[in-house]
Design an enzyme around this catalytic site. Structure first.
Site: not given
Ligand code: C2G
Length: 138
Positions: A46, A44
Site C-alpha cells: 500500500k 502491505k
Molecule cells: N474498514 C471498514 N470499512 C471500509 C473500509 C475499511 O470497516 N469501507 C475498516 C477495515 O476493515 C480496517 C480499518 O477500517 O479494520 C482500517 O482499514 P485500512 O486503513 O484499509 O487498514 P488495512 O490496510 O486493512 O490494515 O495489521 C492490520 C492492518 O494494518 C490492517
C-alpha cells in the site's frame, strides 16, 4: 478500564474508518489504534497519500481514539496486546479469521465493513476525474 485495539493505514479518512472506530470504542473505555507506518504500508503493498505523521495527527483528533501507536510489522500484535493490557482486538471483517490466533490473549472481534466506500476507490476516482478534467480544459 476495558481496553480495545485495532490496526490500519487510515489514509484519506472516510465513513468506513469512522464507523469502525466508533463501534470499536463502544466496546470498551479506551481505544488504541496501531497505525501502519509508511514502511509497513510498503510491506502491505500500500502507498498512502498522507505520510504517517499526518495520518497520526488526524486519527488523534477523532473523539473515539484515545491513543495511536505505530504498527511496524505483522508480528507486533501479541506484544502490543500484552504490553497495553488489551481486552478486545477489533478489525473489519475483510480480515475475518486472519487474527484468530490472538484469541489466546484477548477477545477477537471482526466487525462488518462499511459497504460502498474505500480509500482505493476514492484514489481511482480522483485519478479518473483529474485526467478527464485535463482533456476538457485543453
Ligand atoms: N474498514 C471498514 N470499512 C471500509 C473500509 C475499511 O470497516 N469501507 C475498516 C477495515 O476493515 C480496517 C480499518 O477500517 O479494520 C482500517 O482499514 P485500512 O486503513 O484499509 O487498514 P488495512 O490496510 O486493512 O490494515 O495489521 C492490520 C492492518 O494494518 C490492517
Amino acid at each position: 478500564m476495558k481496553k480495545i485495539i485495532t490496526y490500519g493505514t487510515y489514509d484519506l479518512l472516510h465513513r468506513g474508518h469512522i464507523n469502525l472506530l466508533k463501534r470499536a470504542k463502544a466496546m470498551g473505555d479506551y481505544l488504541i489504534v496501531g497505525l501502519s507506518s509508511d514502511e509497513f504500508n510498503a510491506i502491505k503493498h500500500k502507498k498512502s497519500f498522507y505520510a504517517y505523521e499526518e495520518r497520526k495527527l488526524v486519527l488523534e483528533a477523532i473523539r473515539y481514539v484515545d491513543e495511536v501507536i505505530p504498527e511496524h510489522n505483522w508480528e507486533q500484535k501479541e506484544r502490543d496486546i500484552i504490553d497495553h493490557g488489551i481486552d478486545v482486538f477489533v478489525m473489519g471483517d475483510d480480515w475475518e479469521g486472519k487474527f484468530d490466533h490472538l484469541a489466546d490473549l484477548c477477545e477477537v472481534v471482526y466487525l462488518p465493513r462499511t459497504e460502498g466506500v474505500s480509500t482505493t476507490e476514492t484514489k481511482a476516482h480522483l485519478r479518473l476525474t483529474e485526467s478527464s478534467n485535463v482533456e476538457f480544459t485543453e
